[in-house]
Motif scaffolding. Structure first.
Motif, PDB file in Angstrom:
ATOM      1  N   GLY A   1       0.816  -1.213   0.000  1.00 36.13           N
ATOM      2  CA  GLY A   1       0.000   0.000   0.000  1.00 36.13           C
ATOM      3  C   GLY A   1       0.846   1.257   0.000  1.00 36.13           C
ATOM      4  O   GLY A   1       2.077   1.189   0.045  1.00 36.13           O
ATOM      5  N   LYS A   2       0.160   2.398  -0.070  1.00 37.72           N
ATOM      6  CA  LYS A   2       0.853   3.688  -0.044  1.00 37.72           C
ATOM      7  C   LYS A   2       0.391   4.475   1.176  1.00 37.72           C
ATOM      8  O   LYS A   2      -0.802   4.536   1.457  1.00 37.72           O
ATOM      9  N   PRO A   3       1.353   5.064   1.896  1.00 40.72           N
ATOM     10  CA  PRO A   3       0.991   5.774   3.121  1.00 40.72           C
ATOM     11  C   PRO A   3       0.352   7.118   2.810  1.00 40.72           C
ATOM     12  O   PRO A   3       0.697   7.750   1.810  1.00 40.72           O
ATOM     13  N   GLU A   4      -0.575   7.559   3.650  1.00 36.21           N
ATOM     14  CA  GLU A   4      -1.223   8.862   3.406  1.00 36.21           C
ATOM     15  C   GLU A   4      -1.179   9.802   4.611  1.00 36.21           C
ATOM     16  O   GLU A   4      -0.872  10.963   4.464  1.00 36.21           O
ATOM     17  N   GLN A   5      -1.538   9.308   5.794  1.00 34.83           N
ATOM     18  CA  GLN A   5      -1.575  10.191   6.966  1.00 34.83           C
ATOM     19  C   GLN A   5      -0.897   9.532   8.171  1.00 34.83           C
ATOM     20  O   GLN A   5      -0.901   8.312   8.288  1.00 34.83           O
ATOM     21  N   ILE A   6      -0.379  10.380   9.061  1.00 32.46           N
ATOM     22  CA  ILE A   6       0.076   9.873  10.375  1.00 32.46           C
ATOM     23  C   ILE A   6      -0.510  10.736  11.490  1.00 32.46           C
ATOM     24  O   ILE A   6      -0.814  11.923  11.295  1.00 32.46           O
ATOM     25  N   ILE A   7      -0.621  10.115  12.658  1.00 34.24           N
ATOM     26  CA  ILE A   7      -1.001  10.803  13.901  1.00 34.24           C
ATOM     27  C   ILE A   7       0.099  10.482  14.903  1.00 34.24           C
ATOM     28  O   ILE A   7       0.543   9.329  14.991  1.00 34.24           O
ATOM     29  N   VAL A   8       0.556  11.504  15.626  1.00 35.67           N
ATOM     30  CA  VAL A   8       1.747  11.338  16.471  1.00 35.67           C
ATOM     31  C   VAL A   8       1.420  11.490  17.957  1.00 35.67           C
ATOM     32  O   VAL A   8       0.953  12.549  18.384  1.00 35.67           O
ATOM     33  N   GLY A   9       1.645  10.456  18.734  1.00 35.68           N
ATOM     34  CA  GLY A   9       1.505  10.530  20.184  1.00 35.68           C
ATOM     35  C   GLY A   9       2.871  10.760  20.803  1.00 35.68           C
ATOM     36  O   GLY A   9       3.837  10.074  20.466  1.00 35.68           O
ATOM     37  N   LEU A  10       2.946  11.745  21.694  1.00 32.70           N
ATOM     38  CA  LEU A  10       4.245  12.158  22.225  1.00 32.70           C
ATOM     39  C   LEU A  10       4.190  12.208  23.744  1.00 32.70           C
ATOM     40  O   LEU A  10       3.319  12.872  24.315  1.00 32.70           O
ATOM     41  N   GLY A  11       5.098  11.501  24.426  1.00 32.62           N
ATOM     42  CA  GLY A  11       5.245  11.600  25.871  1.00 32.62           C
ATOM     43  C   GLY A  11       6.594  12.230  26.173  1.00 32.62           C
ATOM     44  O   GLY A  11       7.615  11.763  25.662  1.00 32.62           O
TER      45      GLY A  11
ATOM     46  N   ASN B   1       9.533  12.961   2.456  1.00 30.12           N
ATOM     47  CA  ASN B   1      10.099  11.861   1.675  1.00 30.12           C
ATOM     48  C   ASN B   1       9.027  10.857   1.244  1.00 30.12           C
ATOM     49  O   ASN B   1       9.004  10.405   0.102  1.00 30.12           O
ATOM     50  N   TYR B   2       8.137  10.509   2.180  1.00 30.24           N
ATOM     51  CA  TYR B   2       7.139   9.465   1.876  1.00 30.24           C
ATOM     52  C   TYR B   2       5.787  10.061   1.454  1.00 30.24           C
ATOM     53  O   TYR B   2       4.819   9.332   1.309  1.00 30.24           O
ATOM     54  N   ARG B   3       5.744  11.361   1.315  1.00 31.89           N
ATOM     55  CA  ARG B   3       4.514  12.062   0.921  1.00 31.89           C
ATOM     56  C   ARG B   3       3.339  11.704   1.837  1.00 31.89           C
ATOM     57  O   ARG B   3       2.289  11.230   1.418  1.00 31.89           O
ATOM     58  N   VAL B   4       3.601  11.926   3.129  1.00 33.32           N
ATOM     59  CA  VAL B   4       2.595  11.616   4.160  1.00 33.32           C
ATOM     60  C   VAL B   4       2.198  12.921   4.849  1.00 33.32           C
ATOM     61  O   VAL B   4       3.020  13.815   5.010  1.00 33.32           O
ATOM     62  N   ASP B   5       0.925  13.045   5.258  1.00 34.93           N
ATOM     63  CA  ASP B   5       0.477  14.224   5.994  1.00 34.93           C
ATOM     64  C   ASP B   5       0.386  13.923   7.488  1.00 34.93           C
ATOM     65  O   ASP B   5      -0.206  12.910   7.876  1.00 34.93           O
ATOM     66  N   LEU B   6       0.945  14.821   8.279  1.00 36.00           N
ATOM     67  CA  LEU B   6       0.754  14.747   9.737  1.00 36.00           C
ATOM     68  C   LEU B   6      -0.596  15.405  10.020  1.00 36.00           C
ATOM     69  O   LEU B   6      -0.780  16.585   9.720  1.00 36.00           O
ATOM     70  N   VAL B   7      -1.541  14.642  10.562  1.00 38.84           N
ATOM     71  CA  VAL B   7      -2.903  15.192  10.700  1.00 38.84           C
ATOM     72  C   VAL B   7      -3.410  15.238  12.140  1.00 38.84           C
ATOM     73  O   VAL B   7      -4.579  15.522  12.367  1.00 38.84           O
ATOM     74  N   GLY B   8      -2.543  14.955  13.117  1.00 41.54           N
ATOM     75  CA  GLY B   8      -3.008  15.050  14.499  1.00 41.54           C
ATOM     76  C   GLY B   8      -2.085  14.318  15.433  1.00 41.54           C
ATOM     77  O   GLY B   8      -1.000  13.881  15.033  1.00 41.54           O
ATOM     78  N   GLY B   9      -2.516  14.230  16.697  1.00 37.81           N
ATOM     79  CA  GLY B   9      -1.688  13.535  17.670  1.00 37.81           C
ATOM     80  C   GLY B   9      -2.167  13.779  19.076  1.00 37.81           C
ATOM     81  O   GLY B   9      -3.309  14.177  19.306  1.00 37.81           O
ATOM     82  N   ASP B  10      -1.275  13.544  20.027  1.00 39.10           N
ATOM     83  CA  ASP B  10      -1.598  13.733  21.433  1.00 39.10           C
ATOM     84  C   ASP B  10      -0.285  13.991  22.158  1.00 39.10           C
ATOM     85  O   ASP B  10       0.745  13.398  21.819  1.00 39.10           O
ATOM     86  N   THR B  11      -0.320  14.902  23.123  1.00 40.18           N
ATOM     87  CA  THR B  11       0.905  15.240  23.845  1.00 40.18           C
ATOM     88  C   THR B  11       0.656  15.092  25.340  1.00 40.18           C
ATOM     89  O   THR B  11      -0.373  15.546  25.836  1.00 40.18           O
ATOM     90  N   THR B  12       1.609  14.465  26.032  1.00 36.80           N
ATOM     91  CA  THR B  12       1.430  14.268  27.475  1.00 36.80           C
ATOM     92  C   THR B  12       2.799  14.283  28.149  1.00 36.80           C
ATOM     93  O   THR B  12       3.825  14.183  27.486  1.00 36.80           O
ATOM     94  N   SER B  13       2.799  14.454  29.468  1.00 35.64           N
ATOM     95  CA  SER B  13       4.091  14.380  30.150  1.00 35.64           C
ATOM     96  C   SER B  13       4.391  12.908  30.430  1.00 35.64           C
ATOM     97  O   SER B  13       3.485  12.075  30.478  1.00 35.64           O
ATOM     98  N   SER B  14       5.672  12.610  30.569  1.00 33.37           N
ATOM     99  CA  SER B  14       6.084  11.222  30.771  1.00 33.37           C
ATOM    100  C   SER B  14       6.997  11.153  31.984  1.00 33.37           C
ATOM    101  O   SER B  14       7.791  12.058  32.229  1.00 33.37           O
ATOM    102  N   ALA B  15       6.869  10.075  32.752  1.00 35.77           N
ATOM    103  CA  ALA B  15       7.702   9.936  33.943  1.00 35.77           C
ATOM    104  C   ALA B  15       9.101   9.466  33.571  1.00 35.77           C
ATOM    105  O   ALA B  15      10.053   9.689  34.303  1.00 35.77           O
ATOM    106  N   SER B  16       9.214   8.796  32.429  1.00 36.43           N
ATOM    107  CA  SER B  16      10.529   8.243  32.111  1.00 36.43           C
ATOM    108  C   SER B  16      10.889   8.457  30.645  1.00 36.43           C
ATOM    109  O   SER B  16      10.683   7.574  29.816  1.00 36.43           O
TER     110      SER B  16
END
Ligand code: ADP
Ligand code: MG
Length: 360
Positions: free
Chosen positions: A101-111, A134-149
């Motif tokens: 397949g071909k990639p289209e979108q990503i969603i990024v979760g960040l701690g 490079n891969y012609r992908v769109d970043l379309v969302g995500g989630d951000t949180t604090s991380s203990a480690s």
């Protein structure tokens, strides 16, 4: 006594306690998947392949997620943050590629722990952006949180494929030709070099790392690329593999997935397995059998696929596709013919995070 909601959540259903290490990663996933059935007509493929497959009308949508944890999957002592970002996207794209397949979108979760500054996050996203371009992908969302480690990076990817082109891990027939792209084991040797230089640096901070000679290996470890180029080429050649998987855990582990899911045996030829000269020489320097880096190393992100013998003509001259063996009807026979002509059983020793095998 009535239990609080918190107690209910952490209380196991029985008194029995089983160690995850005994089951291993795949055993654990099998156990989870047994408890779930697909109830929606649009859920075409659930757990068990490189991505899930969802019916979206005309096409199939491909869905997958991959998580990278600091200290488990990467060490910031020698991994620049932009590379962490790039690699996380590339690993996800590789799973979409493995379904043809071909990639289209990503969603990024960040701690993030408080060690990380705004500038550090920007650097991480430079890598994510470079991969998106490079891969012609769109970043379309995500989630951000604090991380203990430390840093946690979890990426979910959406891809797309024509229904008749989606390629599963199952699907090979007896006597299909087993193909692999690029060369194997380099990322694993790159990791060994980086770990060695880190130890040298820790014992003597005056020492400068000696990485020049190993540039190719270190590059394969720090900045792997998903083989979307091959997917576009197969499309142009109108060649649909009969089965496919990407090599993230080592050739042995992945070829056994194709065997198990296709109910077939595999026969590989050691002398056909592609190793770069530098991988070969560096493995010897580290007292390792070079073929083991290909069979049991990891993170190559090359593609392993099978084709019908009748399709061989179409790709036999491709400079970056190697024909390493064939499938066979006897499901119990997963073997490699060594350079000396001896028969060696293929065993998976892929990356098992729970077994403390010394790999990550
Ligand atoms: P890959 O190496 O291609 O990323 P994995 O070995 O991580 O694939 O996963 C194998 C299959 O198991 C995939 O279909 C994945 O979606 C599924 N899987 C992995 N972890 C879980 C989990 N915790 N819950 C449900 N499914 C999972
Ligand atoms: Mg995969």
């Amino acid at each position: 006594m009535t239990k609080t909601a918190g107690e209910l959540l952490v209380t196991p259903m029985t008194e029995q306690r089983s160690e995850i290490a005994q089951l291993g990663e795949f055993g654990l996933i099998d156990r989870i998947s047994r408890e779930f059935n697909l109830r929606n007509k649009s859920s075409i493929k659930g757990i068990g392949d490189d991505t899930a497959v969802i019916d979206a009308g005309e096409d199939y949508v491909l869905l997958s997620t991959d998580m990278l944890l600091e200290g488990i999957h990467f060490d910031l002592a020698y991994t620049p943050l932009q590379h962490v970002g790039y690699k996380a996207v590339a690993a996800n794209v590789s799973d979409v590629a493995a379904m043809n397949g071909k990639p289209e979108q990503i969603i990024v979760g960040l701690g993030l722990s408080n060690r990380f500054s705004v500038e550090a996050v920007e650097t991480l996203y430079q890598g994510i952006r470079a991969a998106c371009e490079n891969y012609r992908v769109d970043l379309v969302g995500g989630d951000t949180t604090s991380s203990a480690s430390g840093l946690v990076l979890s990426i979910c990817i959406v891809g797309r494929a024509k229904k008749e082109k989606v390629t599963y891990r199952s699907g090979a027939k007896a006597n299909d030709i087993i193909c692999v792209t690029g060369d194997l084991g380099a990322a694993f040797m790159g990791l060994q070099v980086l770990e060695r230089e880190k130890q040298v640096f820790l014992s003597n901070p005056e020492m400068q790392p000696d990485l020049e000679k190993y540039q190719y290996l270190v590059g394969r470890q720090l900045k792997p690329d998903a083989r979307m180029d091959i997917i576009y080429e197969l499309d142009e050649m109108e060649l649909v593999p009969t089965s496919m998987i990407d090599i993230s855990d080592g050739l042995a582990s992945e070829v056994l997935h194709l065997s198990r899911q296709g109910h077939l045996g595999v026969k590989l030829f050691e002398d056909k397995i592609p190793l770069d000269n530098l991988t070969y020489d560096t493995a010897l320097e580290f007292n390792l059998d070079p073929i083991v880096t290909a069979l049991n190393g990891g993170e190559d992100y090359e593609l392993l696929f099978t084709i019908r013998p009748t399709d061989f003509e179409k790709i036999k001259k491709h400079p970056d596709i190697h024909f390493i063996g064939h499938t066979q009807a006897d499901e119990s026979q997963n073997i490699m013919i060594s350079k000396q002509g001896t028969v060696v059983p293929i065993k998976a020793q892929g990356w098992d995070h729970f077994k403390g095998s010394g790999k990550r």
